[in-house]
Design a protein around this motif. Structure first.
Motif, PDB file in Angstrom:
ATOM      1  N   THR A 276       0.816  -1.221   0.000  1.00  0.00           N
ATOM      2  CA  THR A 276       0.000   0.000   0.000  1.00  0.00           C
ATOM      3  C   THR A 276       0.845   1.266   0.000  1.00  0.00           C
ATOM      4  OG1 THR A 276      -0.156   0.020   2.432  1.00  0.00           O
ATOM      5  CG2 THR A 276      -1.909  -1.121   1.213  1.00  0.00           C
ATOM      6  N   ASN A 277       2.165   1.133   0.119  1.00  0.00           N
ATOM      7  CA  ASN A 277       2.995   2.344   0.078  1.00  0.00           C
ATOM      8  C   ASN A 277       4.161   2.146  -0.872  1.00  0.00           C
ATOM      9  OD1 ASN A 277       5.774   2.246   1.754  1.00  0.00           O
ATOM     10  ND2 ASN A 277       4.334   0.727   2.515  1.00  0.00           N
TER      11      ASN A 277
ATOM     12  N   ASN B 169       7.935  -0.409  -0.516  1.00  0.00           N
ATOM     13  CA  ASN B 169       7.604  -1.761  -0.063  1.00  0.00           C
ATOM     14  C   ASN B 169       8.824  -2.668  -0.224  1.00  0.00           C
ATOM     15  OD1 ASN B 169       6.242  -4.113   0.619  1.00  0.00           O
ATOM     16  ND2 ASN B 169       5.341  -4.358  -1.410  1.00  0.00           N
TER      17      ASN B 169
ATOM     18  N   ILE C  74      -0.112   5.966   2.074  1.00  0.00           N
ATOM     19  CA  ILE C  74      -0.851   4.843   1.473  1.00  0.00           C
ATOM     20  C   ILE C  74      -1.002   5.269   0.011  1.00  0.00           C
ATOM     21  CG2 ILE C  74      -2.930   3.394   1.648  1.00  0.00           C
ATOM     22  CD1 ILE C  74      -3.236   4.523   4.538  1.00  0.00           C
TER      23      ILE C  74
ATOM     24  N   THR D  64       0.168   4.026  -3.099  1.00  0.00           N
ATOM     25  CA  THR D  64       0.178   3.264  -4.349  1.00  0.00           C
ATOM     26  C   THR D  64      -1.245   3.209  -4.900  1.00  0.00           C
ATOM     27  OG1 THR D  64       0.056   1.300  -2.955  1.00  0.00           O
ATOM     28  CG2 THR D  64       2.213   1.853  -3.886  1.00  0.00           C
TER      29      THR D  64
ATOM     30  N   PRO E  76      -4.442   1.135  -5.926  1.00  0.00           N
ATOM     31  CA  PRO E  76      -5.049  -0.182  -5.700  1.00  0.00           C
ATOM     32  C   PRO E  76      -5.370  -0.886  -7.021  1.00  0.00           C
ATOM     33  CG  PRO E  76      -6.118   1.503  -4.360  1.00  0.00           C
ATOM     34  CD  PRO E  76      -5.210   2.215  -5.307  1.00  0.00           C
TER      35      PRO E  76
ATOM     36  N   GLN F  89      -9.213  -3.662  -3.629  1.00  0.00           N
ATOM     37  CA  GLN F  89      -9.188  -2.385  -2.914  1.00  0.00           C
ATOM     38  C   GLN F  89      -9.210  -2.569  -1.398  1.00  0.00           C
ATOM     39  OE1 GLN F  89     -11.329  -3.377  -5.276  1.00  0.00           O
ATOM     40  NE2 GLN F  89     -12.200  -1.667  -6.429  1.00  0.00           N
TER      41      GLN F  89
ATOM     42  N   TRP G 273      -6.164  -1.676   0.622  1.00  0.00           N
ATOM     43  CA  TRP G 273      -5.896  -0.232   0.734  1.00  0.00           C
ATOM     44  C   TRP G 273      -6.909   0.421   1.677  1.00  0.00           C
ATOM     45  CZ3 TRP G 273      -4.096  -3.154  -3.161  1.00  0.00           C
ATOM     46  CH2 TRP G 273      -2.837  -2.856  -3.684  1.00  0.00           C
TER      47      TRP G 273
ATOM     48  N   ALA H 176      -5.904  -0.281   5.145  1.00  0.00           N
ATOM     49  CA  ALA H 176      -4.741   0.524   5.549  1.00  0.00           C
ATOM     50  C   ALA H 176      -5.182   1.913   6.015  1.00  0.00           C
ATOM     51  CB  ALA H 176      -3.757   0.634   4.383  1.00  0.00           C
TER      52      ALA H 176
ATOM     53  N   LEU I 268      -9.312   5.775  -3.996  1.00  0.00           N
ATOM     54  CA  LEU I 268      -8.980   5.633  -2.576  1.00  0.00           C
ATOM     55  C   LEU I 268      -9.214   6.950  -1.838  1.00  0.00           C
ATOM     56  CD1 LEU I 268      -7.894   3.624  -0.483  1.00  0.00           C
ATOM     57  CD2 LEU I 268      -5.597   4.493  -0.973  1.00  0.00           C
TER      58      LEU I 268
END
Lengths: 175, 330
Positions: free
Chosen positions: B32-33, B36, B65, B67, B69, B74, B77, B80, B99
């Motif tokens: 999610t970031n 990674n 967060i 990136t 999805p 989803q 994300w 998160a 998001l």
């Protein structure tokens, strides 16, 4: 503090005494097991790379070290007889100690050519990150293992750090 | 101005706060970031502990967060964002429109920052995000000059944050496909530019070779300065069209951004926050860089000259540039 100089060249050129690698391996294994018990987050950060075999080539040292986190074992091997491994990190002792104790940045040591890596890059990265988060202090860990000689060892380490320029404990990292 | 500092581990977060960070940004240990990497980032309990540590010392924690999805996945994300909110994060840094819409709707009390990955580089785009989703701060892409930043801040009502130090990415942020081309994985979707699993180093004939997905991207003499193994910093050989072979950095030179000297100009341009890149770096890097920039920000506030050249050895390729802020492209 002085700038750290390499260990004497003879140390890496002369063959170590017959029992030295085994004794060194046993001592480092005891240290590794203590650290793994005290700081289990290192192993969780390593994740699947706990099973990797890391060859540590301290270029100014007398032997090669093989660290196997999953087996909680470090073994010492004669130069020229590198054991099978998944990843290798090569550099001088001063660079390894500075990185381990948070004095120098691992990427900066890599950018400058002071540290080189080969093999499984993911495993090396996971190890570097896990050790960095652990905020290790080798002098403190060795002092704990040394029992009643611990206080003496701390003093000796501080004196050696001042005279050699090597980062022998985490305190060296503080401003 | 607020100093926003990176943390890839709880130890780095503490180092950043102790060194004087006004805010620390970090991410969860998953895709999610955009950092990674193996062994990096935070578990949920670690984030909660980090937030408590920072708040106790007057610092904020921002959770990236950022990136994009994948369709049908989803939930990772969304979780998160919810977990960052529950952990007490002061803001989340998002890039994906869907998001952002979800966060604005499901977490109305959560402060939203627009990630550099969203590549919002003009007032119309930024005002759209602000008016539609209530975005409170935009992290500007590293493709703008100081004059352009000043022009943008005059036409928007939200805070701006700009990068002042660290790895430099000259592509339109979030749009780079070089890593995908070589490895099938990208910072935009998988959180990794040049994933370590596809990087290989080897010593060949006394030289250090770096390959990404099988492509040779650097060959440097052993012990010489080396950059990150990214295609954009690669050194390639090609034909110059006149029958000669030429070797050079096709996309950009391996140098890091260092905008220390531009801090007063950025302040005058209306920038609210200065960001340091480097969640993949160690706590030693974080402590040194944060300490240096905190001193620089305080000097700027007092109208004093900026300190010089304190951080050269921490930069990629051991060389620094002011990037697009001062247009000196070759």
């Amino acid at each position: 503090m002085t700038d750290p100089r390499p260990l004497p060249p003879l140390l890496s050129r002369l063959p170590p005494p017959p029992f030295a690698p085994r004794m060194l391996g046993l001592a480092l294994t005891a240290l590794l097991r203590r650290i793994a018990a005290q700081k289990p987050a290192i192993l969780s950060r390593l994740g699947p790379y706990q099973a990797a075999r890391f060859l540590i080539d301290v270029t100014d040292g007398p032997v090669l070290l093989l660290m196997e986190p999953q087996a909680r074992r470090i073994t010492a091997h004669r130069r020229g007889k590198a054991p099978a491994h998944d990843a290798a990190i090569t550099g001088r002792l001063s660079a390894f100690l500075a990185m381990l104790h948070g004095v120098e940045d691992g990427d900066a040591l890599f950018f400058s050519g002071a540290l080189e890596i080969a093999g499984d890059t993911s495993a090396v990265l996971a190890l570097r990150n896990a050790l960095d988060d652990a905020e290790l202090d080798l002098t403190a860990e060795l002092a704990a293992l040394a029992g009643r000689f611990g206080a003496w060892l701390r003093s000796a380490s501080a004196l050696a750090a001042r005279q050699s320029g090597y980062a022998l404990s985490r305190e060296e990292a503080l401003p | 101005m607020e100093l926003v500092c990176p943390a890839g581990t709880p130890a780095s977060l503490r180092a950043a706060v102790d060194a004087g960070a006004h805010a620390v940004y970090c991410g969860f240990a998953d895709e999610t970031n955009a950092r990674n990497f193996p062994g990096l980032n935070f578990s949920r309990p670690e984030l909660a502990e980090g937030v408590a540590y920072a708040h106790a010392r007057g610092a904020k924690v921002l959770v990236a967060i950022n990136t994009f999805p994948r369709a049908g996945e989803q939930a990772l994300w969304h979780r998160a964002v919810a977990d960052a909110h529950a952990a007490g994060a002061d803001a989340v840094i998002l890039a994906d429109l869907g998001l952002i819409a979800h966060a604005a709707q499901a977490h109305p009390g959560l402060r939203l920052h627009l990630s550099v990955q969203a590549a919002a580089a003009n007032p119309d785009a930024i005002n759209f995000y602000a008016q539609t989703f209530g975005i409170r701060r935009v992290v500007l892409p590293r493709v703008l000059s100081v004059e352009e930043i000043a022009a943008i801040t005059r036409e928007i009502d939200i805070e701006t944050e700009v990068f002042v130090f660290g790895g430099l990415c000259v592509m339109a942020e979030g749009r780079c496909s070089l890593s995908s081309y070589a490895t099938g994985l990208s910072p935009n979707m998988n959180g990794v530019c040049s994933p370590a699993s596809h990087v290989a180093y080897a010593e060949v004939a006394g030289q250090q070779e770096a390959r990404l997905g099988g492509f040779l991207i650097h060959r440097t003499p052993k012990g010489a300065p080396a950059p990150y193994p990214t295609l954009c910093k690669g050194c390639f050989t090609s034909d110059d069209g006149r029958g000669n072979r030429q070797t050079g950095h096709i996309f950009e030179d391996p140098a890091s951004l260092d905008a220390t000297q531009l801090i007063p100009a950025l302040q005058k341009a209306g920038v609210r926050a200065l960001k340091i890149e480097g969640r993949q770096r160690s706590r030693a890097y974080v402590a040194q860089v944060v300490r240096a920039f905190r001193a620089a920000v305080e000097a700027a506030d007092r109208g004093e000259p900026m300190p010089e050249g304190l951080l050269a050895k921490l930069t990629e390729g051991q060389a620094a540039t002011t990037g697009a802020y001062a247009k000196t492209w070759r």
